[in-house]
Scaffold this motif. Structure first.
Motif, mmCIF file in Angstrom:
data_model
loop_
_atom_site.group_PDB
_atom_site.id
_atom_site.type_symbol
_atom_site.label_atom_id
_atom_site.label_comp_id
_atom_site.label_asym_id
_atom_site.label_seq_id
_atom_site.Cartn_x
_atom_site.Cartn_y
_atom_site.Cartn_z
ATOM 1 N N PHE A 45 -67.025 11.640 -24.252
ATOM 2 C CA PHE A 45 -67.961 10.625 -23.768
ATOM 3 C C PHE A 45 -68.415 9.813 -24.973
ATOM 4 O O PHE A 45 -68.912 10.369 -25.953
ATOM 5 N N ILE A 46 -68.220 8.492 -24.946
ATOM 6 C CA ILE A 46 -68.584 7.653 -26.074
ATOM 7 C C ILE A 46 -69.613 6.603 -25.661
ATOM 8 O O ILE A 46 -69.655 6.169 -24.512
ATOM 9 N N SER A 47 -70.428 6.206 -26.621
ATOM 10 C CA SER A 47 -71.435 5.178 -26.359
ATOM 11 C C SER A 47 -71.770 4.452 -27.652
ATOM 12 O O SER A 47 -71.963 5.081 -28.702
ATOM 13 N N ASN A 48 -71.813 3.126 -27.582
ATOM 14 C CA ASN A 48 -72.261 2.330 -28.726
ATOM 15 C C ASN A 48 -73.616 1.679 -28.454
ATOM 16 O O ASN A 48 -74.009 0.739 -29.148
ATOM 17 N N GLY A 49 -74.300 2.194 -27.440
ATOM 18 C CA GLY A 49 -75.608 1.665 -27.098
ATOM 19 C C GLY A 49 -75.560 0.545 -26.080
ATOM 20 O O GLY A 49 -76.564 0.232 -25.438
ATOM 21 N N MET A 50 -74.374 -0.059 -25.925
ATOM 22 C CA MET A 50 -74.190 -1.129 -24.951
ATOM 23 C C MET A 50 -73.264 -0.697 -23.821
ATOM 24 O O MET A 50 -73.476 -1.044 -22.657
ATOM 25 N N ILE B 117 -65.952 -2.133 -28.160
ATOM 26 C CA ILE B 117 -65.625 -1.018 -27.285
ATOM 27 C C ILE B 117 -64.126 -0.878 -27.071
ATOM 28 O O ILE B 117 -63.608 0.244 -26.934
ATOM 29 N N GLU B 118 -63.380 -1.980 -27.035
ATOM 30 C CA GLU B 118 -61.932 -1.892 -26.855
ATOM 31 C C GLU B 118 -61.289 -1.179 -28.042
ATOM 32 O O GLU B 118 -60.428 -0.311 -27.859
ATOM 33 N N GLN B 119 -61.709 -1.522 -29.237
ATOM 34 C CA GLN B 119 -61.129 -0.915 -30.436
ATOM 35 C C GLN B 119 -61.537 0.549 -30.564
ATOM 36 O O GLN B 119 -60.711 1.412 -30.878
ATOM 37 N N ILE B 120 -62.797 0.838 -30.290
ATOM 38 C CA ILE B 120 -63.257 2.214 -30.435
ATOM 39 C C ILE B 120 -62.664 3.102 -29.350
ATOM 40 O O ILE B 120 -62.468 4.303 -29.538
ATOM 41 N N ARG B 121 -62.321 2.519 -28.214
ATOM 42 C CA ARG B 121 -61.644 3.279 -27.156
ATOM 43 C C ARG B 121 -60.278 3.762 -27.649
ATOM 44 O O ARG B 121 -59.904 4.925 -27.440
ATOM 45 N N GLU B 122 -59.518 2.882 -28.291
ATOM 46 C CA GLU B 122 -58.204 3.259 -28.821
ATOM 47 C C GLU B 122 -58.335 4.295 -29.926
ATOM 48 O O GLU B 122 -57.530 5.237 -30.016
ATOM 49 N N GLN C 120 -70.972 2.742 -22.216
ATOM 50 C CA GLN C 120 -70.733 4.176 -22.195
ATOM 51 C C GLN C 120 -69.557 4.473 -21.279
ATOM 52 O O GLN C 120 -69.445 3.891 -20.204
ATOM 53 N N GLU C 121 -68.678 5.369 -21.717
ATOM 54 C CA GLU C 121 -67.572 5.783 -20.855
ATOM 55 C C GLU C 121 -66.958 7.066 -21.382
ATOM 56 O O GLU C 121 -67.173 7.446 -22.540
ATOM 57 N N THR C 122 -66.191 7.726 -20.522
ATOM 58 C CA THR C 122 -65.487 8.941 -20.916
ATOM 59 C C THR C 122 -64.023 8.610 -21.167
ATOM 60 O O THR C 122 -63.356 8.018 -20.312
ATOM 61 N N ILE C 123 -63.538 8.979 -22.350
ATOM 62 C CA ILE C 123 -62.148 8.749 -22.736
ATOM 63 C C ILE C 123 -61.378 10.048 -22.527
ATOM 64 O O ILE C 123 -61.749 11.086 -23.075
ATOM 65 N N SER C 124 -60.328 9.999 -21.738
ATOM 66 C CA SER C 124 -59.587 11.212 -21.382
ATOM 67 C C SER C 124 -58.807 11.764 -22.563
ATOM 68 O O SER C 124 -58.517 11.065 -23.539
ATOM 69 N N SER C 125 -58.451 13.043 -22.450
ATOM 70 C CA SER C 125 -57.629 13.703 -23.458
ATOM 71 C C SER C 125 -56.285 14.076 -22.847
ATOM 72 O O SER C 125 -56.081 13.919 -21.639
ATOM 73 N N ILE C 126 -55.387 14.577 -23.677
ATOM 74 C CA ILE C 126 -54.094 15.032 -23.176
ATOM 75 C C ILE C 126 -54.193 16.499 -22.759
ATOM 76 O O ILE C 126 -55.079 17.230 -23.208
ATOM 77 N N LYS C 127 -53.301 16.934 -21.890
ATOM 78 C CA LYS C 127 -53.297 18.302 -21.402
ATOM 79 C C LYS C 127 -52.496 19.197 -22.346
ATOM 80 O O LYS C 127 -51.343 18.897 -22.669
ATOM 81 N N VAL C 128 -53.134 20.273 -22.813
ATOM 82 C CA VAL C 128 -52.448 21.246 -23.664
ATOM 83 C C VAL C 128 -52.885 22.645 -23.237
ATOM 84 O O VAL C 128 -53.897 22.815 -22.558
ATOM 85 N N LYS C 129 -52.125 23.649 -23.666
ATOM 86 C CA LYS C 129 -52.534 25.035 -23.472
ATOM 87 C C LYS C 129 -53.290 25.464 -24.717
ATOM 88 O O LYS C 129 -52.707 25.633 -25.787
#
Length: 320
Positions: A236-241, A284-289, A243-252
C-alpha cells in the motif's frame, strides 16, 4: 568508492543463526547455520546486488563474526569504510527459527552495534550521501547509537538530504517498552521523506487498524511518502495525494527474513538514480513502477533461506 548516488545505511550488522530444523521453535531446534544479517546490511546488499552503490555505517566486535560480516559485505562490493571494530563488545547475534508458514521467531544477543558513537562517523561521507537510510532494528534501543541515530536524522533533515526510515520493530527487543518504541519511531518519522512499515508496525505506531487512516497519520507527522508492505498482497503506497495498493508476484515463500529490507533496498536503488528523488515521490505513475519492481525483489527474496544470500540480482529478476 563513494559516488554521487551512494546510499548510506546506518545501524546494526549481526550474525543470524538460522535453525535448520524447519518447523521447530528455538526451544526444540538443535541445528543452526550462520548467515550475515542485520537490517541495514540487508538493505546495502539489496542495493549493490541490483547494481547500485551502498555504504554501511555500524559497529561489530573485533572477533571472527565481525570479520566474517566485513568480508561478506566486501565480497558484494558494499563500502565498509565506516564499519568499526569494537575491541570490548562482541558482535551482535540473532537466533532465528522458521515456522511452517515462513514466519520467524527471534532471540537477540545484543553486542557491539549499540556502541556506535559520534566519533565513529565520517560526517563528510554522510553529508555527501545521495540518500541516508535509517532502518535498524536495534538503534532506537538504549545505547550511544540511539542519540547519534536521531541526531544524524535531524541534521540531515536540516541539510535537505533524502531520508529513508524503516522502524523494523521486533517484539523480542521491546517487550514491556512498546510505548517507548512508538514515541521514538514517531520522532524519526518527523524527519523522514520515505517511510516503510509493515501493517503490524503501522497499527502499533498509530494505534489504528485502518491502513489508509494510519498512513494519513504518518503524513501528518511529516512523512512525504509511505509504503506499507502487505506480504503476498503487495504494498500500500501513499504520497499524501494518492493512495493505492500495488500487487506483488506469486511465489512459494520459504523464508521471509530480509524481504522487507530487500524491498527497501530496491526502492532506494531506483530513487538514487534520479536527479531529484524527492520529486519522484510526488509522481504517482513513476513511484508505482518503482514499487512494482521492489515488490518483485522482495517476493523473490522469500524463495530462499538467508537474508543476504536470498536477495536476487538483476540477472535473477530478468530470468524470472
Amino acid at each position: 568508492m563513494q559516488t554521487h548516488s551512494t546510499i548510506v545505511c546506518i545501524g546494526e550488522l549481526l550474525i543470524d543463526f538460522f535453525c535448520t530444523d524447519t518447523g521447530n521453535d528455538l526451544i526444540k531446534g538443535m541445528k543452526f547455520e550462520k548467515q550475515a544479517g542485520g537490517a541495514p546490511a540487508n538493505v546495502c546488499a539489496s542495493i549493490v546486488k541490483l547494481g547500485g552503490h551502498a555504504l554501511i555505517c555500524g559497529k561489530v566486535g573485533n572477533d571472527p563474526f565481525g570479520h566474517f560480516l566485513k568480508n561478506t559485505l566486501e565480497e558484494l562490493k558494499v563500502d565498509t569504510s565506516m564499519l568499526v571494530f569494537d575491541d570490548t563488545n562482541p558482535t551482535t547475534l540473532a537466533f532465528v527459527a522458521l515456522q511452517e508458514n515462513g514466519e520467524r521467531e527471534f532471540v537477540f544477543n545484543r553486542g557491539a552495534d549499540a556502541f556506535l558513537t559520534e566519533e565513529d562517523l565520517d560526517m563528510g561521507k554522510i553529508d555527501s550521501a545521495r540518500i541516508l537510510h535509517f532502518g535498524s532494528a536495534t538503534a532506537l534501543l538504549n545505547g550511544p547509537i540511539q542519540t547519534i541515530y536521531l541526531n544524524t536524522m535531524k541534521e540531515a533533515k536540516l541539510a535537505d538530504q533524502f531520508i529513508s526510515f524503516d522502524p523494523n520493530f521486533r517484539t523480542d527487543l521491546w517487550k514491556g517498552n512498546e510505548q517507548e518504541f512508538v514515541a521514538l519511531a514517531k520522532k524519526a518519522i518527523t524527519f523522514s521523506d520515505f517511510v516503510k512499515v509493515s501493517e503490524e508496525e503501522l497499527q502499533l505506531i498509530t494505534g489504528v487498524e485502518d491502513i489508509a487512516e494510519g498512513v494519513q497519520a504518518f503524513h501528518r507527522d511529516g512523512a512525504k511518502f509511505v509504503a506499507v508492505t502487505l506480504g503476498g498482497k503487495g504494498t500500500f503506497i501513499s504520497n499524501g495525494m494518492t493512495q493505492e495498493t500495488i500487487s506483488s508476484i506469486k511465489v512459494k515463500a520459504i523464508d521471509t527474513t530480509g524481504a522487507g529490507d530487500a524491498f527497501v533496498g530496491a526502492m532506494l536503488y531506483q530513487l538514487a538514480k534520479e536527479k531529484e528523488p524527492k520529486r519522484v515521490l510526488e509522481n504517482i505513475e513513476q513511484i508505482r513502477e518503482i514499487t512494482l519492481f521492489s515488490n518483485k525483489v522482495a517476493a523473490l527474496t522469500c524463495t530462499k533461506v538467508g537474508s543476504i544470500a536470498a536477495i536476487p540480482t538483476m540477472d535473477d529478476l530478468n530470468y524470472f
